[in-house]
Every structure is written in structure tokens, then in C-alpha cells.
Scaffold this motif. Structure first.
Motif, PDB file in Angstrom:
ATOM      1  N   VAL A   1       2.782   1.008  -5.023  1.00 17.78           N
ATOM      2  CA  VAL A   1       3.179   0.265  -3.826  1.00 17.78           C
ATOM      3  C   VAL A   1       4.040   1.164  -2.952  1.00 17.78           C
ATOM      4  O   VAL A   1       5.034   1.724  -3.401  1.00 17.78           O
TER       5      VAL A   1
ATOM      6  N   THR B   1       5.995   1.466   0.889  1.00 13.84           N
ATOM      7  CA  THR B   1       6.494   0.679   2.009  1.00 13.84           C
ATOM      8  C   THR B   1       7.072   1.590   3.086  1.00 13.84           C
ATOM      9  O   THR B   1       7.513   2.702   2.804  1.00 13.84           O
TER      10      THR B   1
ATOM     11  N   THR C   1       3.349  -2.443   4.027  1.00 15.30           N
ATOM     12  CA  THR C   1       3.324  -2.322   2.567  1.00 15.30           C
ATOM     13  C   THR C   1       1.887  -2.068   2.139  1.00 15.30           C
ATOM     14  O   THR C   1       0.995  -2.851   2.464  1.00 15.30           O
TER      15      THR C   1
ATOM     16  N   ASN D   1      -0.614  -1.280  -1.169  1.00 13.47           N
ATOM     17  CA  ASN D   1      -0.787  -1.230  -2.618  1.00 13.47           C
ATOM     18  C   ASN D   1      -2.065  -0.434  -2.872  1.00 13.47           C
ATOM     19  O   ASN D   1      -3.169  -0.922  -2.623  1.00 13.47           O
TER      20      ASN D   1
END
Length: 105
Positions: free
Chosen positions: A23, A25, A90, A92
Motif C-alpha cells: 500500500v 500513499t 492510495t 494497493n
């Protein structure tokens, strides 16, 4: 490793890896650059051990605020920003998802 967003001109988004390595960000300002061919378009680019990795929306000109799935490889499609301002992005990489939040001007 680094992940950045780029279009006709690089937006220079550097993602810092939190506790979950899949992940990524980023929070900051996104705005049009009218000096390039695609002034409001971008894709994510990164580097893995074996070479470059690009992340794209499934359809061309996808609004970053209304898109949740992404893919690797394939056509060179890009996301678009519809208005300048601060965003939180964000990504993933494992689930191949993206979430964008508009935070205001």
C-alpha cells in the motif's frame, strides 16, 4: 522502491511505503500543466527489481475520483484530474486498486 505519477509531464509524486509494503500513499497538490500535450493526465510508474512497472486505469481518460481498479501493462491509458487542488492517493499494488480523495483547494 518509488512510485510516481507521470503523464506527458511528470507530476513527481513520490509515494512513501507505510507498514504495508503493498500500500502506497501520497498527499499533495495536483494541477493542470497547460504546457504539455495531456495537461491533466497521469499514470503511475515504478521500478521493480526486474525493470519498470506502470499502473494504468482500464479505460482512457478515467476520472481519478471515480476509478477504483487499476492494471499493469497493456495500453498507455491515463487518469485525469477534473479540478486542481489537494488530493490524497492510495494505491494497493497487490489488490490492484486506487483510491483518490479530493481534499480541497
Amino acid at each position: 522502491s518509488n512510485l510516481k505519477a507521470s503523464g506527458s509531464s511528470t507530476l513527481s509524486l513520490r509515494f512513501s511505503s507505510p507498514s504495508d509494503a503493498c500500500v502506497w500513499t501520497w498527499e499533495g497538490e495536483l494541477k493542470r500543466n497547460d504546457k504539455v500535450e495531456e495537461p491533466d493526465a497521469f499514470k503511475f510508474e515504478g521500478v521493480e527489481e526486474w525493470g519498470q512497472k506502470e499502473l494504468h486505469p482500464f479505460s482512457a481518460n478515467a476520472d481519478i475520483l471515480h476509478t477504483s481498479l487499476l492494471r499493469t501493462g497493456g495500453k498507455d491509458t491515463k487518469w485525469r484530474i477534473r479540478r486542481d487542488g489537494r488530493y490524497r492517493l492510495t494505491v494497493n499494488i497487490l489488490k490492484e486498486t486506487v483510491k483518490a480523495e479530493y481534499l480541497g483547494e
